[in-house]
Design a protein around this motif. Structure first.
Motif, PDB file in Angstrom:
ATOM      1  N   ILE A 197     -17.661 -14.185 -38.035  1.00 15.49           N
ATOM      2  CA  ILE A 197     -19.172 -14.951 -39.409  1.00 15.49           C
ATOM      3  C   ILE A 197     -19.186 -13.217 -39.601  1.00 15.49           C
ATOM      4  N   VAL A 198     -19.309 -12.144 -38.906  1.00 16.67           N
ATOM      5  CA  VAL A 198     -20.190 -11.199 -40.134  1.00 16.67           C
ATOM      6  C   VAL A 198     -19.013 -10.407 -40.944  1.00 16.67           C
ATOM      7  N   LEU A 199     -17.415 -10.603 -39.941  1.00 23.00           N
ATOM      8  CA  LEU A 199     -16.829 -10.055 -41.589  1.00 23.00           C
ATOM      9  C   LEU A 199     -15.991 -10.287 -42.627  1.00 23.00           C
ATOM     10  N   SER A 200     -16.556 -12.227 -42.373  1.00 20.05           N
ATOM     11  CA  SER A 200     -16.348 -13.133 -43.487  1.00 20.05           C
ATOM     12  C   SER A 200     -17.309 -12.618 -44.656  1.00 20.05           C
ATOM     13  N   LEU A 201     -18.558 -12.547 -44.080  1.00 18.95           N
ATOM     14  CA  LEU A 201     -19.413 -12.307 -44.984  1.00 18.95           C
ATOM     15  C   LEU A 201     -19.610 -11.038 -45.675  1.00 18.95           C
ATOM     16  N   TYR A 202     -19.065  -9.732 -44.572  1.00 18.23           N
ATOM     17  CA  TYR A 202     -18.813  -8.541 -45.456  1.00 18.23           C
ATOM     18  C   TYR A 202     -18.159  -8.598 -47.057  1.00 18.23           C
ATOM     19  N   ALA A 203     -17.014  -9.687 -46.618  1.00 18.32           N
ATOM     20  CA  ALA A 203     -15.757  -9.614 -46.835  1.00 18.32           C
ATOM     21  C   ALA A 203     -16.593 -10.080 -48.744  1.00 18.32           C
ATOM     22  N   THR A 204     -16.945 -11.479 -48.580  1.00 23.89           N
ATOM     23  CA  THR A 204     -17.957 -11.808 -49.451  1.00 23.89           C
ATOM     24  C   THR A 204     -18.628 -11.359 -50.364  1.00 23.89           C
ATOM     25  N   TYR A 205     -19.315 -10.276 -49.753  1.00 25.25           N
ATOM     26  CA  TYR A 205     -19.853  -9.477 -49.904  1.00 25.25           C
ATOM     27  C   TYR A 205     -19.474  -8.517 -51.523  1.00 25.25           C
ATOM     28  N   SER A 206     -17.983  -7.759 -50.871  1.00 27.64           N
ATOM     29  CA  SER A 206     -17.168  -6.783 -51.023  1.00 27.64           C
ATOM     30  C   SER A 206     -16.718  -7.616 -52.187  1.00 27.64           C
ATOM     31  N   HIS A 207     -16.211  -8.673 -52.536  1.00 33.03           N
ATOM     32  CA  HIS A 207     -15.536  -9.678 -53.238  1.00 33.03           C
ATOM     33  C   HIS A 207     -16.785  -9.364 -54.741  1.00 33.03           C
ATOM     34  N   TRP A 208     -17.646  -9.918 -54.502  1.00 32.66           N
ATOM     35  CA  TRP A 208     -18.959 -10.397 -55.578  1.00 32.66           C
ATOM     36  C   TRP A 208     -19.155  -8.906 -56.048  1.00 32.66           C
ATOM     37  N   HIS A 209     -20.119  -8.090 -55.620  1.00 35.59           N
ATOM     38  CA  HIS A 209     -19.978  -7.199 -55.883  1.00 35.59           C
ATOM     39  C   HIS A 209     -19.277  -6.505 -56.361  1.00 35.59           C
ATOM     40  N   GLN A 210     -17.652  -6.075 -56.220  1.00 37.87           N
ATOM     41  CA  GLN A 210     -16.501  -5.595 -57.380  1.00 37.87           C
ATOM     42  C   GLN A 210     -16.536  -6.191 -58.414  1.00 37.87           C
ATOM     43  N   ARG A 211     -16.353  -7.608 -57.971  1.00 33.76           N
ATOM     44  CA  ARG A 211     -16.269  -8.504 -59.783  1.00 33.76           C
ATOM     45  C   ARG A 211     -17.467  -8.055 -59.966  1.00 33.76           C
ATOM     46  N   SER A 212     -18.753  -8.286 -59.783  1.00 33.91           N
ATOM     47  CA  SER A 212     -20.534  -8.119 -60.946  1.00 33.91           C
ATOM     48  C   SER A 212     -19.895  -6.831 -60.854  1.00 33.91           C
ATOM     49  N   ALA A 213     -19.201  -5.789 -60.643  1.00 33.62           N
ATOM     50  CA  ALA A 213     -18.984  -4.109 -61.109  1.00 33.62           C
ATOM     51  C   ALA A 213     -17.478  -4.349 -62.454  1.00 33.62           C
ATOM     52  N   GLN A 214     -16.306  -4.884 -62.262  1.00 35.86           N
ATOM     53  CA  GLN A 214     -16.008  -5.107 -63.167  1.00 35.86           C
ATOM     54  C   GLN A 214     -16.094  -5.307 -64.012  1.00 35.86           C
ATOM     55  N   ASP A 215     -16.788  -6.954 -63.891  1.00 34.01           N
ATOM     56  CA  ASP A 215     -17.809  -7.773 -65.399  1.00 34.01           C
ATOM     57  C   ASP A 215     -18.675  -6.422 -66.105  1.00 34.01           C
ATOM     58  N   PHE A 216     -19.410  -5.890 -65.601  1.00 38.16           N
ATOM     59  CA  PHE A 216     -20.053  -4.760 -66.279  1.00 38.16           C
ATOM     60  C   PHE A 216     -19.312  -3.911 -66.952  1.00 38.16           C
ATOM     61  N   GLU A 217     -18.657  -3.977 -66.714  1.00 41.93           N
ATOM     62  CA  GLU A 217     -17.925  -2.467 -67.447  1.00 41.93           C
ATOM     63  C   GLU A 217     -16.655  -3.424 -68.322  1.00 41.93           C
ATOM     64  N   MET A 218     -16.045  -4.405 -67.851  1.00 39.47           N
ATOM     65  CA  MET A 218     -15.773  -4.813 -69.144  1.00 39.47           C
ATOM     66  C   MET A 218     -16.971  -5.650 -70.389  1.00 39.47           C
ATOM     67  N   GLU A 219     -17.604  -6.296 -70.036  1.00 45.41           N
ATOM     68  CA  GLU A 219     -19.183  -5.829 -71.290  1.00 45.41           C
ATOM     69  C   GLU A 219     -19.300  -4.711 -71.305  1.00 45.41           C
ATOM     70  N   LEU A 220     -19.700  -4.027 -70.982  1.00 46.73           N
ATOM     71  CA  LEU A 220     -19.612  -2.568 -71.660  1.00 46.73           C
ATOM     72  C   LEU A 220     -18.817  -2.177 -72.557  1.00 46.73           C
ATOM     73  N   HIS A 221     -17.151  -2.172 -72.233  1.00 44.75           N
ATOM     74  CA  HIS A 221     -16.244  -1.749 -73.638  1.00 44.75           C
ATOM     75  C   HIS A 221     -16.473  -3.080 -74.591  1.00 44.75           C
ATOM     76  N   GLU A 222     -16.289  -4.366 -73.825  1.00 40.58           N
ATOM     77  CA  GLU A 222     -16.483  -5.272 -75.562  1.00 40.58           C
ATOM     78  C   GLU A 222     -17.545  -4.871 -76.547  1.00 40.58           C
ATOM     79  N   ALA A 223     -19.240  -4.228 -75.093  1.00 41.43           N
ATOM     80  CA  ALA A 223     -20.041  -3.682 -76.439  1.00 41.43           C
ATOM     81  C   ALA A 223     -19.360  -2.688 -76.995  1.00 41.43           C
TER      82      ALA A 223
END
Length: 233
Positions: A37-63
């Motif tokens: 359960i702990v590992l699953s929660l950590y993997a989910t957090y890492s995925h969404w955290h990384q995706r948020s960073a990529q989305d931010f970089e993409m939005e910055l590049h588009e801007a």
């Protein structure tokens, strides 16, 4: 109702069963469940955290692209040119990554009908077709000698067959057009390639087959009727 004596209560409490112990396998199983359960929660957090960073970089590049000034000349620049010759039309793809100065000059000359009626001055089989404002100079004569002496040419990514280029000569006020009919590495330092033939290779080969004199000049006049610019091939 008969009262139970304290002594009897003591005896009864001693005779009660002790609570059963939890087995080691149960403990291990629950520990594994907790770890998963702990590992699953950590993997989910890492995925969404990384995706948020990529989305931010993409939005910055588009801007950045949105605020970056765009050269209107690049937007309106034609992508193709159709060279009409006495043998038929030759469609040229203009390289967008080629030298901007050369491409812009070629386009401006096309718009001003500079190439209308321009003859092909030299036609060298398995080498080049040259048309333009100037005759071959000493350097070009050296290319001819090398081509005849070698008998074959190695492949060159810049100068394969059916490439369109112009001479590297900043002192020239005119504009020479070269159509390569074979891979020519010897021209790497002589030509600026700014396009390639995408339709009409057979027309280029027909022009290449015309009769020439000992100076590689066509015996019968042949040249460019006009060049038309297009956005689509």
């Amino acid at each position: 109702m008969a009262r139970i004596k304290p002594k009897q209560l003591l005896i009864q409490s001693k005779t009660k069963k002790a609570p059963s112990r939890i087995s080691y396998s149960t403990i291990i199983t629950w520990n594994l469940i907790v770890i998963l359960i702990v590992l699953s929660l950590y993997a989910t957090y890492s995925h969404w955290h990384q995706r948020s960073a990529q989305d931010f970089e993409m939005e910055l590049h588009e801007a950045e692209l949105a605020v970056r000034p765009v050269d209107p000349k690049m937007i309106s620049r034609p992508r193709y040119a159709v060279m009409n010759t006495a043998k038929g039309p030759i469609t040229i793809e203009i390289y967008k990554d080629a030298s901007a100065g050369v491409v812009d000059r070629f386009i401006d000359l096309c718009k001003s009908n500079h190439f209308k009626g321009m003859p092909f001055r030299h036609i060298i089989k398995n080498f080049v077709i040259q048309g333009g404002d100037f005759d071959f100079d000493g350097a070009a004569q050296e290319w001819i000698t090398k081509a005849k002496a070698s008998g074959k040419n190695d492949l060159s990514p810049k100068h394969e067959a059916f490439m369109i280029g112009t001479a590297k000569n900043p002192n020239n006020k005119g504009f020479d057009l070269f159509i390569t009919t074979a891979p020519i590495p010897d021209l790497n330092d002589k030509l600026v390639v700014f396009g390639r033939v995408i339709k009409g290779e057979d027309i280029v080969q027909e022009i290449e087959e015309v009769d020439t004199d000992e100076h590689y000049q066509p015996k019968a006049a042949i040249g460019i009727i006009n060049i038309m610019l297009k956005q689509e091939p």
